[in-house]
Design a protein around this motif. Structure first.
Motif, PDB file in Angstrom:
ATOM      1  N   ALA A 167       0.879  -1.469  -0.153  1.00 21.30           N
ATOM      2  CA  ALA A 167      -0.325   0.517  -0.136  1.00 21.30           C
ATOM      3  C   ALA A 167       0.744   1.193   0.097  1.00 21.30           C
ATOM      4  CB  ALA A 167      -0.998  -0.096   1.261  1.00 21.30           C
ATOM      5  N   HIS A 168       2.208   1.254   1.280  1.00 19.29           N
ATOM      6  CA  HIS A 168       2.991   2.493   1.030  1.00 19.29           C
ATOM      7  C   HIS A 168       3.620   3.042   0.015  1.00 19.29           C
ATOM      8  CE1 HIS A 168       5.306   4.985   2.453  1.00 19.29           C
ATOM      9  NE2 HIS A 168       6.847   4.459   1.913  1.00 19.29           N
ATOM     10  N   THR A 193      -5.022  -6.813   3.452  1.00 24.01           N
ATOM     11  CA  THR A 193      -6.086  -6.413   2.048  1.00 24.01           C
ATOM     12  C   THR A 193      -6.078  -5.296   1.767  1.00 24.01           C
ATOM     13  OG1 THR A 193      -6.426  -8.876   2.072  1.00 24.01           O
ATOM     14  CG2 THR A 193      -7.945  -7.269   0.754  1.00 24.01           C
ATOM     15  N   GLU A 194      -6.928  -4.630   2.844  1.00 20.08           N
ATOM     16  CA  GLU A 194      -7.255  -3.761   2.765  1.00 20.08           C
ATOM     17  C   GLU A 194      -6.907  -2.165   2.671  1.00 20.08           C
ATOM     18  OE1 GLU A 194     -10.029  -2.593   6.286  1.00 20.08           O
ATOM     19  OE2 GLU A 194     -10.851  -4.610   6.051  1.00 20.08           O
ATOM     20  N   PRO A 195      -5.741  -2.365   2.911  1.00 21.04           N
ATOM     21  CA  PRO A 195      -4.633  -1.093   2.428  1.00 21.04           C
ATOM     22  C   PRO A 195      -4.401  -0.526   1.355  1.00 21.04           C
ATOM     23  CG  PRO A 195      -3.765  -1.828   4.570  1.00 21.04           C
ATOM     24  CD  PRO A 195      -4.658  -2.724   4.299  1.00 21.04           C
ATOM     25  N   VAL A 196      -4.145  -2.114   0.623  1.00 22.87           N
ATOM     26  CA  VAL A 196      -3.887  -2.294  -0.767  1.00 22.87           C
ATOM     27  C   VAL A 196      -4.826  -1.843  -1.481  1.00 22.87           C
ATOM     28  CG1 VAL A 196      -2.840  -3.984  -2.502  1.00 22.87           C
ATOM     29  CG2 VAL A 196      -2.462  -4.276  -0.168  1.00 22.87           C
ATOM     30  N   ILE A 197      -6.089  -2.418  -1.173  1.00 27.69           N
ATOM     31  CA  ILE A 197      -7.526  -1.807  -1.710  1.00 27.69           C
ATOM     32  C   ILE A 197      -7.574  -0.562  -2.346  1.00 27.69           C
ATOM     33  CG2 ILE A 197      -9.589  -2.232  -2.303  1.00 27.69           C
ATOM     34  CD1 ILE A 197      -9.268  -5.489  -1.495  1.00 27.69           C
ATOM     35  N   ALA A 198      -7.403  -0.094  -0.619  1.00 30.15           N
ATOM     36  CA  ALA A 198      -7.538   1.411  -0.883  1.00 30.15           C
ATOM     37  C   ALA A 198      -6.260   2.085  -1.639  1.00 30.15           C
ATOM     38  CB  ALA A 198      -7.070   1.551   0.613  1.00 30.15           C
ATOM     39  N   ALA A 199      -5.356   1.829  -1.626  1.00 27.65           N
ATOM     40  CA  ALA A 199      -4.229   2.272  -2.552  1.00 27.65           C
ATOM     41  C   ALA A 199      -3.865   2.284  -4.084  1.00 27.65           C
ATOM     42  CB  ALA A 199      -2.659   1.483  -2.078  1.00 27.65           C
ATOM     43  N   LEU A 200      -4.813   1.095  -4.456  1.00 26.35           N
ATOM     44  CA  LEU A 200      -5.283   0.370  -5.550  1.00 26.35           C
ATOM     45  C   LEU A 200      -6.234   1.657  -5.926  1.00 26.35           C
ATOM     46  CD1 LEU A 200      -5.419  -3.445  -6.094  1.00 26.35           C
ATOM     47  CD2 LEU A 200      -3.449  -2.149  -7.164  1.00 26.35           C
ATOM     48  N   ARG A 201      -7.446   1.465  -5.529  1.00 23.70           N
ATOM     49  CA  ARG A 201      -8.015   2.280  -5.736  1.00 23.70           C
ATOM     50  C   ARG A 201      -7.776   4.063  -5.872  1.00 23.70           C
ATOM     51  NH1 ARG A 201     -12.484   0.836  -1.004  1.00 23.70           N
ATOM     52  NH2 ARG A 201     -13.378  -0.712  -2.462  1.00 23.70           N
ATOM     53  N   ARG A 202      -7.201   4.805  -5.575  1.00 21.87           N
ATOM     54  CA  ARG A 202      -6.600   5.685  -5.189  1.00 21.87           C
ATOM     55  C   ARG A 202      -5.574   6.120  -6.790  1.00 21.87           C
ATOM     56  NH1 ARG A 202      -5.068   5.159   0.115  1.00 21.87           N
ATOM     57  NH2 ARG A 202      -3.503   4.609   0.005  1.00 21.87           N
ATOM     58  N   ARG A 263     -10.976  -9.829  -6.690  1.00 20.93           N
ATOM     59  CA  ARG A 263     -11.616  -9.471  -8.076  1.00 20.93           C
ATOM     60  C   ARG A 263     -12.636  -8.939  -7.718  1.00 20.93           C
ATOM     61  NH1 ARG A 263     -16.003 -10.434  -9.902  1.00 20.93           N
ATOM     62  NH2 ARG A 263     -16.828 -11.218  -8.253  1.00 20.93           N
ATOM     63  N   ARG A 264     -13.978  -8.880  -6.482  1.00 19.62           N
ATOM     64  CA  ARG A 264     -15.045  -7.824  -6.466  1.00 19.62           C
ATOM     65  C   ARG A 264     -14.775  -6.453  -6.415  1.00 19.62           C
ATOM     66  NH1 ARG A 264     -15.942 -10.097  -1.518  1.00 19.62           N
ATOM     67  NH2 ARG A 264     -15.655  -8.415  -0.679  1.00 19.62           N
ATOM     68  N   GLU A 265     -13.196  -6.570  -5.520  1.00 25.87           N
ATOM     69  CA  GLU A 265     -12.485  -4.533  -5.098  1.00 25.87           C
ATOM     70  C   GLU A 265     -12.453  -4.708  -5.746  1.00 25.87           C
ATOM     71  OE1 GLU A 265     -14.098  -3.011  -2.472  1.00 25.87           O
ATOM     72  OE2 GLU A 265     -14.333  -4.543  -1.533  1.00 25.87           O
ATOM     73  N   CYS A 266     -11.785  -4.958  -7.012  1.00 27.30           N
ATOM     74  CA  CYS A 266     -11.158  -4.397  -8.712  1.00 27.30           C
ATOM     75  C   CYS A 266     -12.301  -4.287  -9.424  1.00 27.30           C
ATOM     76  CB  CYS A 266      -9.220  -5.394  -8.927  1.00 27.30           C
ATOM     77  SG  CYS A 266      -8.494  -5.547  -7.832  1.00 27.30           S
ATOM     78  N   ASP A 272      -8.347  -4.225 -13.935  1.00 27.55           N
ATOM     79  CA  ASP A 272      -8.445  -5.346 -14.032  1.00 27.55           C
ATOM     80  C   ASP A 272      -7.586  -6.794 -13.235  1.00 27.55           C
ATOM     81  OD1 ASP A 272     -10.168  -5.135 -16.550  1.00 27.55           O
ATOM     82  OD2 ASP A 272      -8.434  -4.625 -18.491  1.00 27.55           O
ATOM     83  N   TYR A 273      -8.504  -7.712 -12.583  1.00 23.61           N
ATOM     84  CA  TYR A 273      -7.600  -8.198 -12.179  1.00 23.61           C
ATOM     85  C   TYR A 273      -6.988  -8.931 -12.288  1.00 23.61           C
ATOM     86  CZ  TYR A 273      -7.175 -11.815  -8.228  1.00 23.61           C
ATOM     87  OH  TYR A 273      -7.008 -12.888  -6.933  1.00 23.61           O
ATOM     88  N   VAL A 274      -5.676 -10.011 -12.402  1.00 23.92           N
ATOM     89  CA  VAL A 274      -6.135 -10.852 -13.216  1.00 23.92           C
ATOM     90  C   VAL A 274      -5.273 -12.186 -12.408  1.00 23.92           C
ATOM     91  CG1 VAL A 274      -3.984 -12.542 -14.834  1.00 23.92           C
ATOM     92  CG2 VAL A 274      -5.208  -9.837 -15.180  1.00 23.92           C
TER      93      VAL A 274
END
Length: 297
Positions: A167-168, A193-202, A263-266, A272-274
């Motif tokens: 995430a960082h 998981t949550e910090p990574v998803i937040a960073a991907l969203r940013r 998969r869902r969050e992406c 794109d989640y692979v």
């Protein structure tokens, strides 16, 4: 493993058979991109049409006139050049392999090699960042052919080690990017998981197209272990002894839920989640994914 092995001729041939150089990179990869203006436009001649008053005389094709005695203008279409960044996880867990074949890191390099080849041959600049607890190295994006060797040479010298803070690192990467870019992340995602998803969203909300290549070892997905087994956490060294047979069902449910969460969050964020594992021939994994994106476009 030397750098030449990361981009095998048969992989290039598969990619060429799908006509990915022109059709996929320019049109397929860019499907779903934001409508924001991308820097670095080029034009490509596409077809002729009859000259009409108001057309620029500079666009008249005099060779066509000589052959037909009629005025035709060349019709051009704009192509968008997009800058790509390969973001490679260098944490110790990426060095894991159960059957001592390709590690997760080696597998990720194979994918990165093919994607670098595709982008460079489309004249799209591509760069590299590697990260553990933070970004450790970076190569500026370039579209010259030697960039393939630059990227592979650097990756071939690196050894996955230490802890990770995905995430960082992704937040650092987002701060580095000046223009809308294509960010390709390679990681086993073995962290919170949550910090990574937040960073991907940013990253996504910053106008970047994001592809997350989730690379796991085949054993991490299939759990082939039997009897009493001792596992060691690669980044902390912590050991745990378990009854593999009694644990298998719960583990497989957890790993399926882990992948499904990403998969869902992406999907909800337009990322794109692979999901991949090292038993999948990396060339097939890549070309099937690219073909899927192209069909979606």
């Amino acid at each position: 493993m030397n750098t030449e092995q990361y981009l095998k001729p048969e992989v290039i041939q598969q990619i060429k058979r799908l006509d990915l150089r022109a059709q996929f990179i320019v049109k397929g990869f860019l499907q779903g991109m934001h409508a924001s203006p991308f820097h670095g436009f080029s034009v490509e001649f596409s077809e002729h049409r009859k000259y009409t008053p108001g057309d620029d005389p500079k666009d008249i094709d005099w060779l066509a006139y000589a052959k037909t005695d009629r005025y035709y203008v060349k019709k051009f279409e704009a192509e968008t050049n997009i800058t790509g960044y390969l973001a490679m996880d260098l944490s110790a867990s990426m060095a894991y392999t159960y059957r001592e074949e390709l590690t997760k890191f080696d597998y990720a390099i194979c994918l990165a090699a093919a994607l670098t080849y595709l982008m460079v041959h489309q004249n799209d600049p591509v760069g590299l960042v590697t990260f553990g607890k933070e970004i450790t190295r970076s190569l500026k994006p370039r579209s010259k052919r030697q960039q393939i060797g630059n990227i592979l040479s650097l990756l071939a010298k690196l050894k996955p080690e230490g802890e990770t803070d995905i995430a960082h690192s992704l937040t650092q990467l987002a701060a580095m990017l000046r223009h809308a870019s294509l960010v390709m992340v390679f990681s086993d995602l073995l962290t919170d998981t949550e910090p990574v998803i937040a960073a991907l969203r940013r990253l996504r909300h910053g106008g970047h197209d994001v592809i997350l290549f989730h690379v796991l070892d085949a054993a991490e997905v299939g759990f082939p272990f039997r009897g009493l087994v001792e596992f060691q956490e690669p980044e902390t060294g912590e050991k745990l002894q378990i009854d593999a047979d009694g644990f298998r069902s719960d583990y497989q449910e957890e790993i399926a839920a882990f992948r499904e969460t990403y998969r869902r969050e992406c999907f909800q964020s337009g990322i794109d989640y692979v999901p991949l594992d090292t038993s999948m021939p990396f060339d097939r994994a890549l070309t099937e994914y690219l073909a899927t994106r192209r069909q979606r476009g």
